[in-house]
Write a protein that holds these residues in place. Structure first.
Motif, PDB file in Angstrom:
ATOM      1  N   GLU A  88      35.337  24.594  85.613  1.00  0.00           N
ATOM      2  CA  GLU A  88      35.744  25.976  85.329  1.00  0.00           C
ATOM      3  C   GLU A  88      37.187  26.225  85.759  1.00  0.00           C
ATOM      4  O   GLU A  88      37.946  26.893  85.049  1.00  0.00           O
ATOM      5  CB  GLU A  88      34.794  26.955  86.029  1.00  0.00           C
ATOM      6  CG  GLU A  88      35.088  28.415  85.728  1.00  0.00           C
ATOM      7  CD  GLU A  88      35.037  28.759  84.242  1.00  0.00           C
ATOM      8  OE1 GLU A  88      35.756  29.703  83.836  1.00  0.00           O
ATOM      9  OE2 GLU A  88      34.298  28.107  83.470  1.00  0.00           O
ATOM     10  N   TYR A 151      26.716  20.774  80.156  1.00  0.00           N
ATOM     11  CA  TYR A 151      26.246  22.115  80.525  1.00  0.00           C
ATOM     12  C   TYR A 151      27.421  23.086  80.532  1.00  0.00           C
ATOM     13  O   TYR A 151      27.343  24.191  79.982  1.00  0.00           O
ATOM     14  CB  TYR A 151      25.559  22.084  81.890  1.00  0.00           C
ATOM     15  CG  TYR A 151      24.994  23.435  82.280  1.00  0.00           C
ATOM     16  CD1 TYR A 151      23.705  23.798  81.896  1.00  0.00           C
ATOM     17  CD2 TYR A 151      25.755  24.343  82.993  1.00  0.00           C
ATOM     18  CE1 TYR A 151      23.192  25.048  82.235  1.00  0.00           C
ATOM     19  CE2 TYR A 151      25.256  25.589  83.323  1.00  0.00           C
ATOM     20  CZ  TYR A 151      23.979  25.942  82.946  1.00  0.00           C
ATOM     21  OH  TYR A 151      23.484  27.186  83.270  1.00  0.00           O
ATOM     22  N   ALA A 155      28.059  26.294  77.871  1.00  0.00           N
ATOM     23  CA  ALA A 155      28.207  27.646  78.407  1.00  0.00           C
ATOM     24  C   ALA A 155      29.566  28.228  78.006  1.00  0.00           C
ATOM     25  O   ALA A 155      29.663  29.408  77.638  1.00  0.00           O
ATOM     26  CB  ALA A 155      28.044  27.640  79.929  1.00  0.00           C
ATOM     27  N   ASP A 156      30.611  27.420  78.043  1.00  0.00           N
ATOM     28  CA  ASP A 156      31.945  27.895  77.669  1.00  0.00           C
ATOM     29  C   ASP A 156      32.005  28.281  76.190  1.00  0.00           C
ATOM     30  O   ASP A 156      32.545  29.326  75.832  1.00  0.00           O
ATOM     31  CB  ASP A 156      32.992  26.815  77.975  1.00  0.00           C
ATOM     32  CG  ASP A 156      34.406  27.325  77.787  1.00  0.00           C
ATOM     33  OD1 ASP A 156      34.790  28.277  78.490  1.00  0.00           O
ATOM     34  OD2 ASP A 156      35.128  26.772  76.927  1.00  0.00           O
ATOM     35  N   GLY A 160      30.149  31.901  78.212  1.00  0.00           N
ATOM     36  CA  GLY A 160      29.772  31.935  79.616  1.00  0.00           C
ATOM     37  C   GLY A 160      28.278  31.901  79.877  1.00  0.00           C
ATOM     38  O   GLY A 160      27.853  31.759  81.013  1.00  0.00           O
ATOM     39  N   LYS A 161      27.467  32.033  78.820  1.00  0.00           N
ATOM     40  CA  LYS A 161      26.016  31.984  78.988  1.00  0.00           C
ATOM     41  C   LYS A 161      25.471  30.805  78.199  1.00  0.00           C
ATOM     42  O   LYS A 161      25.688  30.697  76.998  1.00  0.00           O
ATOM     43  CB  LYS A 161      25.368  33.278  78.501  1.00  0.00           C
ATOM     44  CG  LYS A 161      23.878  33.332  78.749  1.00  0.00           C
ATOM     45  CD  LYS A 161      23.288  34.673  78.360  1.00  0.00           C
ATOM     46  CE  LYS A 161      21.792  34.701  78.645  1.00  0.00           C
ATOM     47  NZ  LYS A 161      21.189  35.981  78.237  1.00  0.00           N
ATOM     48  N   HIS A 162      24.774  29.912  78.886  1.00  0.00           N
ATOM     49  CA  HIS A 162      24.267  28.716  78.220  1.00  0.00           C
ATOM     50  C   HIS A 162      23.278  29.106  77.123  1.00  0.00           C
ATOM     51  O   HIS A 162      22.431  29.978  77.318  1.00  0.00           O
ATOM     52  CB  HIS A 162      23.586  27.800  79.246  1.00  0.00           C
ATOM     53  CG  HIS A 162      23.430  26.405  78.748  1.00  0.00           C
ATOM     54  ND1 HIS A 162      22.395  26.037  77.925  1.00  0.00           N
ATOM     55  CD2 HIS A 162      24.194  25.294  78.930  1.00  0.00           C
ATOM     56  CE1 HIS A 162      22.514  24.753  77.633  1.00  0.00           C
ATOM     57  NE2 HIS A 162      23.596  24.273  78.227  1.00  0.00           N
ATOM     58  N   GLU A 165      19.615  29.441  77.787  1.00  0.00           N
ATOM     59  CA  GLU A 165      19.265  30.486  78.746  1.00  0.00           C
ATOM     60  C   GLU A 165      18.664  29.928  80.033  1.00  0.00           C
ATOM     61  O   GLU A 165      17.803  30.538  80.660  1.00  0.00           O
ATOM     62  CB  GLU A 165      18.340  31.526  78.103  1.00  0.00           C
ATOM     63  CG  GLU A 165      19.008  32.240  76.928  1.00  0.00           C
ATOM     64  CD  GLU A 165      18.152  33.328  76.308  1.00  0.00           C
ATOM     65  OE1 GLU A 165      16.992  33.489  76.742  1.00  0.00           O
ATOM     66  OE2 GLU A 165      18.655  33.995  75.408  1.00  0.00           O
ATOM     67  N   ASP A 167      19.814  29.211  83.636  1.00  0.00           N
ATOM     68  CA  ASP A 167      20.970  29.551  84.463  1.00  0.00           C
ATOM     69  C   ASP A 167      21.440  28.341  85.277  1.00  0.00           C
ATOM     70  O   ASP A 167      20.743  27.322  85.367  1.00  0.00           O
ATOM     71  CB  ASP A 167      20.689  30.769  85.355  1.00  0.00           C
ATOM     72  CG  ASP A 167      19.630  30.509  86.420  1.00  0.00           C
ATOM     73  OD1 ASP A 167      19.681  29.453  87.083  1.00  0.00           O
ATOM     74  OD2 ASP A 167      18.760  31.373  86.597  1.00  0.00           O
ATOM     75  N   THR A 168      22.610  28.481  85.834  1.00  0.00           N
ATOM     76  CA  THR A 168      23.257  27.364  86.516  1.00  0.00           C
ATOM     77  C   THR A 168      22.402  26.789  87.640  1.00  0.00           C
ATOM     78  O   THR A 168      22.261  25.580  87.773  1.00  0.00           O
ATOM     79  CB  THR A 168      24.625  27.805  87.067  1.00  0.00           C
ATOM     80  OG1 THR A 168      25.434  28.259  85.976  1.00  0.00           O
ATOM     81  CG2 THR A 168      25.331  26.663  87.771  1.00  0.00           C
TER      82      THR A 168
END
Length: 199
Positions: A88, A151, A155-156, A160-162, A165, A167-168
């Motif tokens: 990031e 991953y 997400a990028d 910003g949201k994979h 769905e 989460d990190t």
């Protein structure tokens, strides 16, 4: 440099003009002010890649630091988190790598030699130390780096949201469970190296 790399990352190297870089940097657009600092747009790109090559100390330093968090899973989780954070932090350069650097084979080689191989070697050595029974730590390091990178890329791409769905934290903990088998996790508990109960 910051303005240029931001533009390269957002809209691509080839779509970015010198005038846009000058305007974003607070110079008079189209007046040639950039050329007082860099001989060409490519020189700006080269400098950005050089900066990346000297960055990433957080991840590489973590891999060499002792003492690390107790428990194999917690140590691996910390490394994976550092890897995502690094991706990031270097978002603009990573976007360039995926989108534009095929146009510059020499710069692509530079990234491979000075960045990717360096990190792969560090991750390999970390895994070799943490998982002494692993038969192919180099291949496992490649798998881990690919999983973390993919991953981040997905997400990028999706703002910003994979797209799955997941989460990190869920992703990282699942990756840890795959890389550090239950029997090794049990060894940590037996050895008294406390592990986070959420693992």
């Amino acid at each position: 440099m910051t303005a240029a790399m931001d533009l390269f990352g957002r809209q691509g190297y080839h779509a970015t003009t010198i005038a846009q870089i000058e305007a974003a940097a607070g110079l008079s657009a189209g007046a040639g002010g950039l050329y007082r600092h860099f001989r060409s747009k490519r020189a700006v790109l080269e400098e950005g890649l050089d900066r990346q090559a000297t960055a990433g100390r957080q991840l590489l330093s973590y891999l060499a630091v002792e003492p690390a968090p107790a428990g194999r899973r917690e140590r691996f989780l910390a490394v994976a988190r550092a890897g995502l954070a690094r991706l990031e932090e270097e978002r603009d350069v990573n976007r360039l790598l995926l989108r534009d650097l095929a146009s510059f084979p020499d710069l692509l080689d530079l990234v491979r030699e000075r960045e990717l191989r360096r990190v792969h070697l560090a991750v390999t050595e970390f895994l070799r130390a943490e998982l002494p029974g692993e038969e192919d730590p180099e291949a496992l390091a490649a798998v881990v780096m690919a999983a973390v990178s993919h991953y981040w890329i997905m997400a990028d791409v999706f703002g910003g949201k994979h797209p799955h769905e997941v989460d990190t934290e869920r992703f990282l903990r699942a990756l840890v469970r795959v890389v550090v088998p239950e029997d090794l996790f049990a060894d940590d508990v037996v050895d008294g190296g406390g592990v986070d109960g959420a693992t």
